[in-house]
Design an enzyme around this catalytic site. Sequence first.
Site, PDB file in Angstrom:
ATOM      1  N   VAL A  10       0.875  -1.600   0.145  1.00 47.65           N
ATOM      2  CA  VAL A  10       0.303   0.103   0.087  1.00 47.65           C
ATOM      3  C   VAL A  10       0.725   1.154  -0.068  1.00 47.65           C
ATOM      4  O   VAL A  10       1.004   1.886  -0.972  1.00 47.65           O
ATOM      5  CB  VAL A  10      -0.974  -0.034   1.369  1.00 47.65           C
ATOM      6  CG1 VAL A  10      -1.571   1.377   1.715  1.00 47.65           C
ATOM      7  CG2 VAL A  10      -2.029  -0.699   1.096  1.00 47.65           C
ATOM      8  N   CYS A  11       2.048   1.003   1.233  1.00 49.01           N
ATOM      9  CA  CYS A  11       2.712   2.662   0.993  1.00 49.01           C
ATOM     10  C   CYS A  11       3.713   2.559  -0.357  1.00 49.01           C
ATOM     11  O   CYS A  11       3.955   3.891  -0.322  1.00 49.01           O
ATOM     12  CB  CYS A  11       3.936   2.490   2.270  1.00 49.01           C
ATOM     13  SG  CYS A  11       2.901   2.379   3.775  1.00 49.01           S
ATOM     14  N   THR A  12       4.124   1.860  -1.188  1.00 52.19           N
ATOM     15  CA  THR A  12       4.511   1.750  -1.825  1.00 52.19           C
ATOM     16  C   THR A  12       3.805   2.070  -3.687  1.00 52.19           C
ATOM     17  O   THR A  12       4.152   3.656  -3.928  1.00 52.19           O
ATOM     18  CB  THR A  12       4.906   0.713  -2.777  1.00 52.19           C
ATOM     19  OG1 THR A  12       5.448  -0.517  -1.748  1.00 52.19           O
ATOM     20  CG2 THR A  12       5.797   0.615  -4.002  1.00 52.19           C
TER      21      THR A  12
END
Length: 213
Positions: free
Chosen positions: A46-48
């Site tokens: 998700v953070c990517t």
Amino acid sequence: MTNTLQLGDEAPDFTAETTQGTIRFHDWLGDSWGLLFSHPKDFTPVCTTELGEAARLKPEFDRRGVKVIGLSVDTLDAHARWSRDIEETQGHLPNFPMIADPARKVADLYGMVHPGVDDSATVRSVFVIGPDKKVKLTITYPQSTGRNFDEILRVIDSLQLTAAHQVSTPVNWKQGEDVIIIPAVSDEEARDRFPDGWKALKPYLRIVPAPTP
């Protein structure tokens, strides 16, 4: 034990290694607004997507005078490798500094560690910091839900407008839409501030076109 920052608190200062060199946070901010957001660790899916979106939107943050900085408990080497993955998968290489915080110094200062979930990974926090170095907004997301950067930009627009004028913004407000004269401003004072008048739905609910920033 981690700290819990409240709105209006001074954002803690710190010195840290980042992908763009060593910074002292308050000096790095200068007179700008700041957006500090954390990630549980590098190479998370998700953070990517979030870091790619933040890089894509950096011109929008620049236009608002907002400096963007990310944080993860991983090392600079891991950040560099992750950045290449972000560019490959999202089409945008992170174009803002990413703090390496393996000792959790910054994470502890900002209360980003969630021992109930993982005593080493940070929660996914967002802090908007004003030019006065005070915390203006905090949002904490679960690891499963990606951040909404359109909402973060919307709130920054509201924060900057309401900091400059004695108004507040109504539900779902977007830049350029009507605003509300705050109750602390009397009708007499409002006539001076808003000579073109306003629409009073109730004595406490006075609608006026958004002032020029």
